[in-house]
Design a protein around this motif. Structure first.
Motif, short mmCIF file in Angstrom:
data_model
loop_
_atom_site.label_atom_id
_atom_site.label_comp_id
_atom_site.label_asym_id
_atom_site.label_seq_id
_atom_site.Cartn_x
_atom_site.Cartn_y
_atom_site.Cartn_z
N THR A 192 0.79 -1.23 0.00
CA THR A 192 0.00 0.00 0.00
C THR A 192 0.83 1.28 0.00
O THR A 192 0.26 2.37 -0.11
CB THR A 192 -0.92 0.04 1.23
OG1 THR A 192 -0.13 -0.14 2.42
CG2 THR A 192 -1.96 -1.07 1.15
N ALA A 193 2.15 1.19 0.12
CA ALA A 193 2.99 2.40 0.18
C ALA A 193 4.38 2.10 -0.36
O ALA A 193 4.88 0.97 -0.23
CB ALA A 193 3.07 2.92 1.61
N GLU A 228 -0.55 3.56 -7.68
CA GLU A 228 -1.68 3.99 -6.86
C GLU A 228 -1.36 3.95 -5.37
O GLU A 228 -2.20 4.34 -4.55
CB GLU A 228 -2.90 3.11 -7.15
CG GLU A 228 -3.40 3.20 -8.58
CD GLU A 228 -3.80 4.62 -8.95
OE1 GLU A 228 -4.50 5.26 -8.14
OE2 GLU A 228 -3.41 5.08 -10.04
N ARG A 229 -0.19 3.48 -5.03
CA ARG A 229 0.18 3.40 -3.61
C ARG A 229 0.53 4.78 -3.04
O ARG A 229 0.83 5.72 -3.77
CB ARG A 229 1.39 2.47 -3.45
CG ARG A 229 1.13 1.03 -3.79
CD ARG A 229 2.39 0.20 -3.70
NE ARG A 229 3.37 0.59 -4.71
CZ ARG A 229 4.57 0.04 -4.83
NH1 ARG A 229 4.95 -0.90 -3.99
NH2 ARG A 229 5.39 0.43 -5.78
N ARG A 230 0.51 4.89 -1.73
CA ARG A 230 1.02 6.08 -1.07
C ARG A 230 2.50 6.22 -1.40
O ARG A 230 3.23 5.21 -1.48
CB ARG A 230 0.84 5.98 0.45
CG ARG A 230 -0.61 5.76 0.86
CD ARG A 230 -1.46 6.97 0.57
NE ARG A 230 -2.86 6.71 0.84
CZ ARG A 230 -3.83 7.60 0.70
NH1 ARG A 230 -3.56 8.81 0.24
NH2 ARG A 230 -5.08 7.29 0.98
N CYS A 231 2.95 7.45 -1.55
CA CYS A 231 4.33 7.68 -2.00
C CYS A 231 5.00 8.67 -1.07
O CYS A 231 4.56 9.83 -0.96
CB CYS A 231 4.31 8.20 -3.44
SG CYS A 231 5.89 8.05 -4.30
N PHE A 232 6.09 8.24 -0.40
CA PHE A 232 6.78 9.08 0.57
C PHE A 232 8.25 9.23 0.18
O PHE A 232 8.94 8.23 -0.04
CB PHE A 232 6.69 8.46 1.97
CG PHE A 232 5.28 8.30 2.48
CD1 PHE A 232 4.62 9.36 3.08
CD2 PHE A 232 4.61 7.09 2.36
CE1 PHE A 232 3.32 9.22 3.55
CE2 PHE A 232 3.31 6.94 2.81
CZ PHE A 232 2.66 8.00 3.41
N LEU A 233 8.72 10.48 0.10
CA LEU A 233 10.16 10.73 -0.03
C LEU A 233 10.78 10.67 1.36
O LEU A 233 10.19 11.17 2.34
CB LEU A 233 10.42 12.11 -0.64
CG LEU A 233 10.01 12.35 -2.08
CD1 LEU A 233 10.54 13.72 -2.55
CD2 LEU A 233 10.52 11.26 -3.00
#
Length: 370
Positions: A192-193, A228-233
């Motif tokens: 999911t991410a 479509e997943r959550r995307c974090f730098l």
């Protein structure tokens, strides 16, 4: 119940120590649709590489939080070895080299035993274990001190290229419980991410040993893979801050590089350390920036409502502490906790929306620390 240490009125500017700036003193109740357990639960902390009373207290609190509600993994946001990174005088240290990709270490290299890692990483975090007794993975990025960018190391501010390369190489090459750094940049994927970890020294230092353009190319490709997943730098340096390093982030060169990174693709948030505090800002572009750099070395701080043109500070604190990121089917949340595991600030993001301040959930964070 959230513990707000700021006065009820909105603060414009204040010098604080172990106190909190809150832009929204009366947040609404949480409304995020929660499952019995989040899909992903992540420990987020930075600037950890200094042994002392603060590190000991925060490490104990993180371990207790993990026992109460286990993390899937941790993110260590750089400055892992204060003040100057790995020791280059050890036998074999200067033999460390990068592969042709300028990211991973040449296969077969074995780094010398550097006791700093045991003292300020492995020993303090030894209680972070999974149910089967294996170490909880802590995915780690490089900070400026890890590459030797400290006045205590080079008073001129000019770090020799070979020095920064070697120090970066030795951190990537290090092996041990919890420590996970397969390259200067890499991704951590869940269903999911996606977490895009990169070397932000290329953002901050013109004389760094590695190329910003190559780092940007990695970030673009990695962000495109979020789908479509959550995307974090995830990096040591941030795009905006209301803390001590604000002047650094407002220089034209820094802002231009940050702009190019944030336009690499859709991101939900940028997770960083560097400033020795806890912060939540929303940028002019509309994404969230979190600073979690208060794990071992808090300093006096100056907070204000505008970290950068068009950006807004939602929360800032010099309390000792760490952050917890949780991803749910309908959104995600971020909590800041102090060294007693008391919640300082919580926010929730719904759908593609921003992380809005909310009252911290009752009973979700049982207090067992001294």
């Amino acid at each position: 119940m959230v513990a707000l240490l700021a006065p009820a009125a909105i603060v414009t500017w204040s010098y604080v120590q172990r106190e909190t700036y809150v832009a929204d003193p009366a947040p609404p109740a949480p409304t995020l649709e929660r499952t019995p357990a989040p899909l992903v639960r992540v420990l987020v902390f930075g600037d950890f590489g200094l042994h002392g009373r603060q590190q000991t207290a925060v490490a104990r609190a993180m371990a207790e939080e993990h026992r109460a509600k286990p993390f899937d993994f941790g993110l260590l946001l750089g400055d892992n070895l204060y003040p100057c990174g790995p020791e280059l005088s050890l036998p074999g240290a200067e033999d460390c080299t990068f592969s042709a990709d300028e990211n991973t270490v040449t296969p077969g290299y074995q780094p010398p035993e550097d006791k700093q890692f045991q003292a300020v990483f492995h020993a303090p975090l030894e209680d972070l274990k999974r149910a089967d007794g294996s170490p909880l993975p802590i995915h780690t990025v490089l900070g400026n001190h890890d590459a030797g960018y400290s006045r205590s190391c080079f008073w001129t501010g000019k770090v020799p290229t070979r020095t920064s390369r070697l120090k970066a190489c030795l951190e990537v090459a290090h092996q041990g419980p919890n420590w996970t750094m397969p390259g200067r940049h890499f991704v951590v994927d869940t269903p999911t991410a996606r977490f895009v970890l990169f070397d932000s020294n290329t953002l901050a230092h013109d004389d760094y040993a590695f190329s910003f353009e190559e780092e940007l190319a990695f970030v673009k490709e990695a962000v495109a893979g979020c789908g479509e997943r959550r995307c974090f730098l995830v990096s040591h340096h941030m795009s905006v801050t209301a803390g001590k390093h604000q002047p650094e982030t407002l220089t034209p060169a820094y802002q231009e590089r940050a702009r190019r990174l944030e336009e690499a693709g859709r991101i939900d948030a940028w997770l960083s350390g560097h400033d020795h505090d806890l912060q939540h800002s929303v940028t002019a572009k509309g994404y969230d920036v979190f600073v979690s750099g208060s794990a071992a070395k808090t300093r006096f701080e100056k907070f204000g409502p505008e970290p950068a043109p068009g950006a807004r500070l939602r929360f800032g604190s010099t309390a000792w502490g760490f952050a917890v990121l949780e991803v749910f089917p309908t959104g995600w949340s971020m909590h800041f906790l102090n060294e007693r595991r008391e919640p300082l600030y919580c926010c929730e993001a719904h759908g593609q929306g921003r992380c809005e301040p909310v009252e911290c959930p009752r009973g979700a964070l049982p207090l067992t620390s001294r």
